[in-house]
Design a protein around this motif. Structure first.
Motif, PDB file in Angstrom:
ATOM      1  N   VAL A 156      -3.611  16.426 -41.506  1.00  9.68           N
ATOM      2  CA  VAL A 156      -3.328  16.095 -40.107  1.00  9.68           C
ATOM      3  C   VAL A 156      -1.884  15.624 -39.947  1.00  9.68           C
ATOM      4  N   GLY A 186       0.433  18.528 -40.182  1.00 15.34           N
ATOM      5  CA  GLY A 186       0.218  19.368 -39.008  1.00 15.34           C
ATOM      6  C   GLY A 186       0.950  18.836 -37.793  1.00 15.34           C
ATOM      7  N   VAL A 187       0.902  17.522 -37.601  1.00 12.56           N
ATOM      8  CA  VAL A 187       1.610  16.896 -36.475  1.00 12.56           C
ATOM      9  C   VAL A 187       3.118  17.041 -36.652  1.00 12.56           C
ATOM     10  N   LEU A 239      -7.605  21.496 -42.569  1.00  7.32           N
ATOM     11  CA  LEU A 239      -7.169  20.601 -41.500  1.00  7.32           C
ATOM     12  C   LEU A 239      -5.723  20.854 -41.076  1.00  7.32           C
ATOM     13  N   THR A 297      -5.144  21.466 -37.239  1.00  9.22           N
ATOM     14  CA  THR A 297      -4.300  20.519 -36.500  1.00  9.22           C
ATOM     15  C   THR A 297      -3.200  21.244 -35.739  1.00  9.22           C
ATOM     16  N   ALA A 313      -4.821  22.971 -32.823  1.00  7.97           N
ATOM     17  CA  ALA A 313      -5.308  22.011 -31.830  1.00  7.97           C
ATOM     18  C   ALA A 313      -4.163  21.469 -30.986  1.00  7.97           C
ATOM     19  N   ILE A 314      -3.029  21.163 -31.615  1.00  3.57           N
ATOM     20  CA  ILE A 314      -1.890  20.631 -30.866  1.00  3.57           C
ATOM     21  C   ILE A 314      -1.286  21.702 -29.957  1.00  3.57           C
ATOM     22  N   LEU A 371      -1.646  13.805 -29.821  1.00  2.00           N
ATOM     23  CA  LEU A 371      -2.639  13.746 -30.893  1.00  2.00           C
ATOM     24  C   LEU A 371      -4.033  13.360 -30.374  1.00  2.00           C
ATOM     25  N   ALA A 399      -5.591  16.311 -28.821  1.00  2.00           N
ATOM     26  CA  ALA A 399      -5.986  17.341 -29.786  1.00  2.00           C
ATOM     27  C   ALA A 399      -7.153  16.914 -30.654  1.00  2.00           C
ATOM     28  N   LEU A 400      -7.475  15.625 -30.644  1.00  2.00           N
ATOM     29  CA  LEU A 400      -8.484  15.090 -31.557  1.00  2.00           C
ATOM     30  C   LEU A 400      -9.864  15.739 -31.414  1.00  2.00           C
ATOM     31  N   ILE A 436      -9.692  18.793 -33.440  1.00  2.00           N
ATOM     32  CA  ILE A 436      -9.542  18.429 -34.853  1.00  2.00           C
ATOM     33  C   ILE A 436     -10.879  17.950 -35.411  1.00  2.00           C
TER      34      ILE A 436
END
Length: 271
Positions: free
Chosen positions: A97, A100-101, A155, A159, A162-163, A190, A193-194, A197
Protein backbone atom coordinates in the motif's frame (compact mmCIF):
# COMPACT_ATOMS: atom_id res chain seq x y z
CA UNK A 1 -27.15 -19.86 10.33
CA UNK A 2 -29.43 -22.57 8.97
CA UNK A 3 -27.95 -22.17 5.49
CA UNK A 4 -24.42 -22.49 6.91
CA UNK A 5 -25.32 -25.72 8.71
CA UNK A 6 -26.91 -27.02 5.52
CA UNK A 7 -23.77 -26.26 3.50
CA UNK A 8 -21.53 -28.03 6.03
CA UNK A 9 -23.88 -31.04 6.11
CA UNK A 10 -23.87 -31.16 2.30
CA UNK A 11 -20.08 -31.10 2.17
CA UNK A 12 -19.87 -33.96 4.69
CA UNK A 13 -22.38 -36.02 2.68
CA UNK A 14 -20.46 -35.49 -0.58
CA UNK A 15 -17.20 -36.27 1.23
CA UNK A 16 -18.64 -39.53 2.63
CA UNK A 17 -19.97 -40.56 -0.80
CA UNK A 18 -16.60 -39.84 -2.44
CA UNK A 19 -14.89 -41.98 0.20
CA UNK A 20 -17.30 -44.85 -0.40
CA UNK A 21 -16.98 -44.68 -4.19
CA UNK A 22 -13.21 -44.22 -4.48
CA UNK A 23 -12.31 -46.58 -1.64
CA UNK A 24 -8.67 -47.58 -1.15
CA UNK A 25 -5.72 -48.21 -3.43
CA UNK A 26 -5.50 -51.81 -4.54
CA UNK A 27 -1.90 -52.40 -3.48
CA UNK A 28 -1.35 -50.69 -0.15
CA UNK A 29 -4.90 -50.42 1.12
CA UNK A 30 -4.40 -46.70 1.79
CA UNK A 31 -7.64 -44.73 1.58
CA UNK A 32 -7.67 -42.61 -1.55
CA UNK A 33 -10.31 -40.36 0.01
CA UNK A 34 -10.61 -40.97 3.77
CA UNK A 35 -14.10 -40.69 5.20
CA UNK A 36 -14.91 -37.87 7.63
CA UNK A 37 -14.83 -40.31 10.53
CA UNK A 38 -11.38 -41.59 9.48
CA UNK A 39 -10.06 -38.04 9.17
CA UNK A 40 -11.28 -36.89 12.57
CA UNK A 41 -10.15 -40.12 14.24
CA UNK A 42 -6.60 -39.23 13.12
CA UNK A 43 -6.52 -36.27 15.53
CA UNK A 44 -4.54 -38.14 18.25
CA UNK A 45 -1.72 -38.63 15.71
CA UNK A 46 -0.91 -34.93 16.16
CA UNK A 47 0.67 -35.96 19.48
CA UNK A 48 3.82 -36.75 17.50
CA UNK A 49 4.16 -33.05 16.68
CA UNK A 50 4.12 -31.85 20.29
CA UNK A 51 7.76 -31.17 21.22
CA UNK A 52 7.21 -29.52 24.57
CA UNK A 53 6.77 -25.91 25.56
CA UNK A 54 4.34 -23.61 27.35
CA UNK A 55 5.93 -24.86 30.59
CA UNK A 56 5.08 -28.50 29.76
CA UNK A 57 7.34 -31.38 28.80
CA UNK A 58 7.02 -33.37 25.61
CA UNK A 59 5.53 -36.85 26.05
CA UNK A 60 7.77 -39.90 26.05
CA UNK A 61 7.84 -41.94 22.86
CA UNK A 62 6.30 -44.88 24.73
CA UNK A 63 3.37 -42.90 26.14
CA UNK A 64 1.30 -43.20 22.97
CA UNK A 65 -1.08 -40.72 21.41
CA UNK A 66 -3.56 -38.76 23.48
CA UNK A 67 -6.12 -36.05 22.80
CA UNK A 68 -4.37 -33.62 25.16
CA UNK A 69 -0.96 -34.02 23.56
CA UNK A 70 -2.54 -33.81 20.11
CA UNK A 71 -4.25 -30.56 21.06
CA UNK A 72 -0.95 -29.16 22.32
CA UNK A 73 0.79 -30.27 19.12
CA UNK A 74 -1.85 -28.54 17.01
CA UNK A 75 -1.62 -25.40 19.14
CA UNK A 76 2.17 -25.30 19.02
CA UNK A 77 2.37 -25.69 15.25
CA UNK A 78 -0.64 -23.46 14.63
CA UNK A 79 0.94 -20.63 16.62
CA UNK A 80 4.13 -20.95 14.54
CA UNK A 81 2.14 -20.70 11.31
CA UNK A 82 0.04 -17.76 12.50
CA UNK A 83 3.21 -15.95 13.62
CA UNK A 84 4.73 -16.23 10.15
CA UNK A 85 1.43 -15.34 8.51
CA UNK A 86 0.83 -12.20 10.58
CA UNK A 87 4.35 -10.87 10.10
CA UNK A 88 4.36 -11.61 6.37
CA UNK A 89 0.93 -10.07 5.78
CA UNK A 90 1.81 -6.99 7.85
CA UNK A 91 5.03 -6.38 5.90
CA UNK A 92 3.36 -7.01 2.53
CA UNK A 93 0.46 -4.73 3.46
CA UNK A 94 2.65 -1.83 4.57
CA UNK A 95 5.04 -2.06 1.63
CA UNK A 96 2.38 -2.78 -0.99
CA UNK A 97 0.00 0.00 0.00
CA UNK A 98 2.81 2.43 0.87
CA UNK A 99 4.61 2.03 -2.45
CA UNK A 100 1.29 2.10 -4.29
CA UNK A 101 0.50 5.50 -2.78
CA UNK A 102 4.01 6.83 -3.54
CA UNK A 103 3.96 5.65 -7.15
CA UNK A 104 0.66 7.40 -7.88
CA UNK A 105 2.23 10.73 -6.92
CA UNK A 106 3.96 10.87 -10.31
CA UNK A 107 2.32 9.89 -13.60
CA UNK A 108 5.71 9.09 -15.16
CA UNK A 109 6.70 6.89 -12.24
CA UNK A 110 3.32 5.17 -12.30
CA UNK A 111 3.55 4.39 -16.02
CA UNK A 112 7.07 3.03 -15.50
CA UNK A 113 6.50 0.91 -12.41
CA UNK A 114 2.93 -0.30 -12.91
CA UNK A 115 3.77 -2.68 -15.83
CA UNK A 116 6.52 -4.24 -13.70
CA UNK A 117 4.04 -4.72 -10.87
CA UNK A 118 1.54 -6.38 -13.20
CA UNK A 119 4.32 -8.67 -14.46
CA UNK A 120 5.23 -9.64 -10.88
CA UNK A 121 1.57 -10.33 -10.12
CA UNK A 122 1.33 -12.75 -13.05
CA UNK A 123 4.35 -14.80 -11.92
CA UNK A 124 3.46 -18.24 -10.50
CA UNK A 125 4.29 -17.71 -6.83
CA UNK A 126 4.63 -21.38 -5.91
CA UNK A 127 7.12 -21.87 -8.75
CA UNK A 128 9.29 -19.20 -7.11
CA UNK A 129 9.30 -21.00 -3.76
CA UNK A 130 12.57 -22.92 -4.46
CA UNK A 131 14.28 -19.57 -5.10
CA UNK A 132 13.27 -18.31 -1.67
CA UNK A 133 14.53 -21.58 -0.21
CA UNK A 134 17.84 -21.06 -2.00
CA UNK A 135 18.14 -17.44 -0.87
CA UNK A 136 17.07 -17.82 2.76
CA UNK A 137 17.40 -21.53 3.55
CA UNK A 138 15.10 -23.26 6.06
CA UNK A 139 14.55 -20.15 8.17
CA UNK A 140 11.56 -18.24 9.50
CA UNK A 141 12.76 -15.23 7.54
CA UNK A 142 12.40 -17.08 4.23
CA UNK A 143 8.76 -18.01 4.94
CA UNK A 144 7.90 -14.51 6.17
CA UNK A 145 9.48 -12.83 3.13
CA UNK A 146 7.70 -15.25 0.78
CA UNK A 147 4.34 -14.43 2.41
CA UNK A 148 5.14 -10.71 2.31
CA UNK A 149 6.02 -10.92 -1.38
CA UNK A 150 2.78 -12.80 -2.14
CA UNK A 151 0.76 -10.08 -0.41
CA UNK A 152 2.81 -7.22 -1.86
CA UNK A 153 2.33 -8.13 -5.53
CA UNK A 154 -1.45 -8.14 -5.04
CA UNK A 155 -1.83 -5.02 -2.91
CA UNK A 156 0.61 -2.90 -4.90
CA UNK A 157 -1.43 -3.26 -8.08
CA UNK A 158 -4.76 -3.00 -6.25
CA UNK A 159 -3.66 0.21 -4.49
CA UNK A 160 -2.58 1.87 -7.74
CA UNK A 161 -5.88 0.99 -9.43
CA UNK A 162 -7.92 2.04 -6.37
CA UNK A 163 -6.28 5.48 -6.22
CA UNK A 164 -6.68 5.98 -9.95
CA UNK A 165 -10.40 5.22 -9.57
CA UNK A 166 -10.93 7.93 -6.95
CA UNK A 167 -13.07 10.67 -8.60
CA UNK A 168 -11.14 13.87 -9.36
CA UNK A 169 -13.64 16.07 -7.54
CA UNK A 170 -12.35 14.70 -4.22
CA UNK A 171 -8.99 16.33 -4.90
CA UNK A 172 -10.61 19.47 -6.30
CA UNK A 173 -12.73 20.00 -3.20
CA UNK A 174 -9.71 19.36 -0.97
CA UNK A 175 -7.61 21.93 -2.83
CA UNK A 176 -10.41 24.50 -2.61
CA UNK A 177 -10.24 24.11 1.18
CA UNK A 178 -6.47 24.57 1.23
CA UNK A 179 -5.51 20.88 1.47
CA UNK A 180 -2.71 19.79 -0.84
CA UNK A 181 0.32 17.54 -1.16
CA UNK A 182 0.91 14.71 1.27
CA UNK A 183 -1.92 15.81 3.53
CA UNK A 184 -4.43 15.48 0.73
CA UNK A 185 -3.07 12.06 -0.24
CA UNK A 186 -3.29 10.68 3.27
CA UNK A 187 -6.48 12.36 4.48
CA UNK A 188 -8.58 12.44 1.29
CA UNK A 189 -7.36 10.21 -1.53
CA UNK A 190 -6.25 7.18 0.50
CA UNK A 191 -9.46 6.99 2.61
CA UNK A 192 -11.51 7.30 -0.59
CA UNK A 193 -9.55 4.41 -2.11
CA UNK A 194 -9.72 2.27 1.03
CA UNK A 195 -13.02 0.49 0.19
CA UNK A 196 -11.48 -0.85 -3.03
CA UNK A 197 -8.20 -1.67 -1.27
CA UNK A 198 -10.26 -3.64 1.27
CA UNK A 199 -11.19 -6.14 -1.43
CA UNK A 200 -7.54 -6.52 -2.37
CA UNK A 201 -6.55 -7.20 1.24
CA UNK A 202 -9.17 -9.94 1.55
CA UNK A 203 -7.94 -11.43 -1.75
CA UNK A 204 -4.34 -11.27 -0.51
CA UNK A 205 -5.27 -13.25 2.62
CA UNK A 206 -5.96 -16.30 0.46
CA UNK A 207 -2.57 -15.95 -1.24
CA UNK A 208 -0.94 -15.48 2.16
CA UNK A 209 -2.32 -18.76 3.54
CA UNK A 210 -1.16 -20.67 0.45
CA UNK A 211 2.25 -19.03 0.73
CA UNK A 212 2.78 -19.75 4.43
CA UNK A 213 1.77 -23.41 4.11
CA UNK A 214 3.98 -23.87 1.04
CA UNK A 215 6.85 -21.98 2.66
CA UNK A 216 6.80 -24.33 5.64
CA UNK A 217 7.60 -27.21 3.30
CA UNK A 218 11.16 -25.86 3.06
CA UNK A 219 12.68 -27.56 6.07
CA UNK A 220 10.73 -25.86 8.85
CA UNK A 221 10.71 -27.67 12.19
CA UNK A 222 7.21 -26.48 13.10
CA UNK A 223 4.02 -25.26 11.48
CA UNK A 224 0.88 -26.65 9.90
CA UNK A 225 2.70 -26.93 6.58
CA UNK A 226 5.30 -29.21 8.15
CA UNK A 227 2.58 -31.54 9.44
CA UNK A 228 0.98 -31.64 5.98
CA UNK A 229 4.34 -32.35 4.35
CA UNK A 230 5.18 -35.22 6.70
CA UNK A 231 1.69 -36.67 6.45
CA UNK A 232 2.03 -36.73 2.67
CA UNK A 233 5.51 -38.27 2.89
CA UNK A 234 4.20 -41.15 5.02
CA UNK A 235 0.96 -41.48 3.01
CA UNK A 236 -1.19 -40.60 6.03
CA UNK A 237 -4.19 -39.60 3.96
CA UNK A 238 -6.47 -39.48 7.00
CA UNK A 239 -4.17 -36.95 8.69
CA UNK A 240 -3.84 -35.04 5.41
CA UNK A 241 -7.62 -34.73 5.19
CA UNK A 242 -7.83 -33.63 8.82
CA UNK A 243 -5.14 -30.99 8.34
CA UNK A 244 -6.93 -29.76 5.24
CA UNK A 245 -10.10 -29.22 7.27
CA UNK A 246 -8.25 -27.57 10.16
CA UNK A 247 -6.32 -25.28 7.83
CA UNK A 248 -9.52 -24.19 6.09
CA UNK A 249 -11.09 -23.45 9.48
CA UNK A 250 -8.05 -21.42 10.59
CA UNK A 251 -8.01 -19.52 7.28
CA UNK A 252 -11.74 -18.86 7.58
CA UNK A 253 -11.33 -17.46 11.10
CA UNK A 254 -8.50 -15.12 10.07
CA UNK A 255 -10.47 -14.04 6.99
CA UNK A 256 -13.51 -13.25 9.16
CA UNK A 257 -11.39 -11.26 11.63
CA UNK A 258 -9.69 -9.25 8.88
CA UNK A 259 -13.04 -8.68 7.15
CA UNK A 260 -14.57 -7.44 10.40
CA UNK A 261 -11.64 -5.10 11.03
CA UNK A 262 -11.80 -3.68 7.51
CA UNK A 263 -15.56 -3.26 7.74
CA UNK A 264 -15.05 -1.27 10.93
CA UNK A 265 -12.33 0.84 9.30
CA UNK A 266 -14.65 1.64 6.38
CA UNK A 267 -17.87 1.86 8.39
CA UNK A 268 -18.54 5.27 6.86
CA UNK A 269 -18.98 3.74 3.40
CA UNK A 270 -22.56 3.52 2.17
CA UNK A 271 -23.61 -0.07 1.57
Amino acid sequence: MVQGVGVVAGILVVWQLASMLLGSTSGSGISTVPSPSEAFSAFPELSAYWTGGFGLEAPALTSGDSFGNALLGLLQNGVATIYRLVLGVSIGLIVGVGLGVLVTWSRTLRETVAPLAHFARMMPLLAMLPLFGLWFGPTNLGVIVFVAFSVFVVLFVVTINAIENVPNFYSSYARSLGCDGARMRLSVVLPAALPEIRGGILLAMGFAWSAVIAGEFLGQESGLGRIIQRAGYFSQTDLLALMGVLTVIAAGITFALVSWGLSWATRWVEE
